[in-house]
Design a protein around this motif. Structure first.
Motif, short mmCIF file in Angstrom:
data_model
loop_
_atom_site.label_atom_id
_atom_site.label_comp_id
_atom_site.label_asym_id
_atom_site.label_seq_id
_atom_site.Cartn_x
_atom_site.Cartn_y
_atom_site.Cartn_z
N PHE A 112 -56.17 33.53 -0.69
CA PHE A 112 -55.04 33.09 0.07
C PHE A 112 -54.16 32.11 -0.80
O PHE A 112 -54.51 31.18 -1.09
N TYR B 143 -54.87 29.87 14.98
CA TYR B 143 -54.17 30.82 15.67
C TYR B 143 -54.32 32.23 15.18
O TYR B 143 -53.49 33.19 15.65
N LYS B 144 -55.27 32.59 14.29
CA LYS B 144 -55.62 33.72 13.86
C LYS B 144 -56.68 34.48 15.33
O LYS B 144 -56.32 34.67 16.33
N LEU C 124 -54.30 23.72 8.79
CA LEU C 124 -55.39 24.27 7.97
C LEU C 124 -54.88 23.67 6.47
O LEU C 124 -56.14 23.18 6.00
N THR C 125 -53.87 24.02 5.81
CA THR C 125 -53.52 23.56 4.39
C THR C 125 -54.09 21.97 4.33
O THR C 125 -54.52 21.46 3.37
N CYS D 32 -57.94 27.68 10.83
CA CYS D 32 -56.72 27.74 11.74
C CYS D 32 -57.24 27.98 13.11
O CYS D 32 -58.27 28.73 13.25
N SER E 238 -51.97 29.93 0.05
CA SER E 238 -51.88 28.27 0.14
C SER E 238 -53.12 27.70 -0.29
O SER E 238 -53.12 26.64 -0.97
N ASP E 239 -54.38 28.45 -0.46
CA ASP E 239 -55.48 27.92 -1.05
C ASP E 239 -55.48 27.78 -2.44
O ASP E 239 -55.68 26.89 -3.01
N ALA F 296 -60.37 30.53 7.67
CA ALA F 296 -59.35 30.94 8.64
C ALA F 296 -59.61 32.29 9.09
O ALA F 296 -59.23 32.71 10.37
N HIS F 297 -60.14 33.10 8.36
CA HIS F 297 -60.30 34.68 8.73
C HIS F 297 -61.90 34.67 9.31
O HIS F 297 -62.27 35.87 9.65
N TYR G 169 -59.19 37.24 2.80
CA TYR G 169 -57.90 37.44 3.95
C TYR G 169 -57.44 38.89 3.23
O TYR G 169 -57.09 39.92 4.42
N ASP H 145 -63.21 28.01 3.53
CA ASP H 145 -61.71 28.19 4.31
C ASP H 145 -62.15 29.02 5.32
O ASP H 145 -62.15 30.32 5.00
C1 LIG Z 1 -53.74 31.88 7.26
C2 LIG Z 1 -54.50 31.10 6.01
C3 LIG Z 1 -53.76 30.06 5.79
C4 LIG Z 1 -52.57 29.46 6.43
O1 LIG Z 1 -52.55 28.07 6.26
P1 LIG Z 1 -51.84 27.23 7.16
O2 LIG Z 1 -51.98 25.64 6.70
O3 LIG Z 1 -52.61 27.50 8.69
O4 LIG Z 1 -50.54 27.73 7.19
C5 LIG Z 1 -54.62 29.19 4.65
N1 LIG Z 1 -55.37 29.89 4.11
C6 LIG Z 1 -56.11 30.89 4.40
C7 LIG Z 1 -57.35 31.63 3.76
C8 LIG Z 1 -55.52 31.75 5.50
O5 LIG Z 1 -56.23 32.94 5.77
#
Ligand SMILES: *Cc1c(COP(=O)(O)O)cnc(C)c1O
Length: 424
Positions: A133, A243-244, A105-106, A241, A135-136, A220-221, A193, A218
């Motif tokens: 989140f 895996y969620k 994802l990132t 991603c 990472s973002d 992810a959720h 998230y 993004d």
């Molecule tokens: C779970 C999540 C991530 C995780 O990033 P990875 O690159 O998969 O480790 C990043 N951003 C958001 C908004 C998330 O919910």
């Protein structure tokens, strides 16, 4: 629907649930000798029982064919990734040629920003949600620095108003308008998230475009959780991603969406690799990058087949269940959880839990701000076989996932929380 806080009622809902058998397709972790109540599918979805076979097939083909597996495996690795767009069209609401499964994802977030964040002297700001989140946040911060800019001048966060937990759409729109022609990019989560708030992606995209900016999300959720219409909403790009909610295993391969109006624009800057090169002539290995005119043109590397095999196992189950059915059940499960928590508050002389997830714009996650005994409740949940998620300073996130959670799970959760809160 009028709910009731009783085991009988929860079981009646389960009885009527057309998706109830899907739970049997997953391994439910065991705590203290019993199947746990798994409410963390928003962090890591459970493993389908079919996943091992899908992965094993690829290991067998690798053993049997070696390098020849690229063309002779049962599902040739050369084109392995091509199975996914079709399986994801309904989940993200996009055309197949707008979807690619690749990287994580990132990484995808950075790759897409390489194309869609091109700051100029006049237009350089990024508008995003406060408390995105981490990472973002780090991705945005370092993108700004990468372009030689000061993140404090670039990144404009929209926060909830004082005393509120959700970010108002009107405030997002006003912020975009306020920064107008200085705005290069508007980027939000599909679902936050922490609070579980679903953002109004259609309206945000429209406002971004009116300001002359690109708009990305993004997811992810959001992917596998809520209704998405990326193409019809005219979103420029998105990533997620697997895996969620998509149950494809820890660190599994991720996805990306690039709007059709951009996919054949070879003038868009991008960071390239050989797997994004025109297929017909890729193996002539010539100088000069010629991108595939679909989202695949953003691929860098050849497909991570083992991780993709796990993704395929899960997406085949999504096909069978139907994303519309899953979304409908997810809403009902989270509505029931709202009801159970409100009932618990009502039964006591003072409010013990504040739900910070907006009822009218949520997926299947409910975030509970614990006004009392937060950490005690959380620890006791685990001891009682409930896996939820703790976020500092005092929020418990609970995700009843339609694929494998039941109404009985939600009811039991309420009983355990009640017991702990009433314990002197
Ligand atoms: C779970 C999540 C991530 C995780 O990033 P990875 O690159 O998969 O480790 C990043 N951003 C958001 C908004 C998330 O919910």
């Amino acid at each position: 629907m009028t709910f009731e806080n009783s085991l009988d009622f929860a079981r009646q809902l389960d009885e009527k649930d057309s998706l109830k058998h899907f739970r049997d397709k997953f391994y439910i972790p065991i705590i203290n000798g019993n199947e746990c109540i798994y409410f963390t599918g928003n962090s890591l979805g459970l493993q389908p029982k079919t996943t091992q076979d899908y992965v094993l097939n690829e290991l067998e083909d690798w053993a049997s064919f070696g390098v020849e597996g690229h063309f002779h495996a049962r599902q040739p690795w050369f084109s392995y990734h091509e199975m996914f767009p079709q399986l994801l069209t309904k989940i993200v609401g996009a055309l197949p040629e707008e979807i690619v499964v690749m990287n994580q994802l990132t990484v995808n977030l950075h790759l897409l920003m390489a194309s869609f964040y091109q700051p100029t002297k006049e237009r350089f700001k990024i508008i995003c949600e406060a408390k995105a989140f981490p990472s973002d946040q780090y991705a945005l911060e370092t993108q700004a620095k990468f372009h030689g800019l000061n993140p404090d001048e670039v990144i404009i966060e929209v926060a909830p108003r004082d005393g509120e937990h959700a970010i108002r759409t009107e405030d997002i729109i006003a912020t975009i308008k306020q920064h107008g022609s200085q705005t290069a990019l508007v980027i939000f989560g599909g679902v936050n998230y922490y609070s579980g708030q679903v953002f109004d992606m259609k309206t945000i995209t429209k406002a971004a475009h009116q300001a002359g900016a690109y708009c990305g999300f993004d997811l992810a959720h959001a992917a596998g959780n809520i209704e998405l219409h990326l193409h019809n909403w005219d979103v420029d790009f998105a990533c997620w991603c697997s895996y969620k909610y998509l149950n494809s295993g820890p660190g599994g391969v991720a996805g990306a969406f690039i709007n059709k109006k951009h996919t054949d624009n070879t003038a868009l800057p991008r960071l390239a690799g050989w797997w994004g090169y025109e297929k017909a002539t890729r193996f002539q290995m010539e100088k000069g990058f010629k991108p595939i005119a679909t989202a695949e043109g953003w691929q860098l590397s050849n497909a991570p087949v083992l991780s993709m095999a796990a993704h395929k196992a899960s997406l085949d189950i999504f096909e069978e269940a139907g994303i519309e059915n899953l979304i409908a059940k997810g809403q009902q499960l989270s509505d029931y959880l709202f009801f159970i928590i409100e009932d618990l508050n009502a039964a006591s002389s003072e409010k013990k839990i504040e739900i910070i997830t907006p009822k009218e714009s949520k997926g299947c996650q409910v975030s509970m701000l614990m006004l009392q005994k937060g950490k005690d409740v959380f620890d006791a949940l685990k001891q009682n076989g409930v896996l939820a998620d703790w976020r500092e300073p005092n929020v418990i996130r609970v995700a009843p996932v339609p694929m494998y959670n039941s109404f009985e799970d939600v009811w039991k959760f309420g009983e355990i929380v009640k017991l702990i809160l009433n314990h002197k």
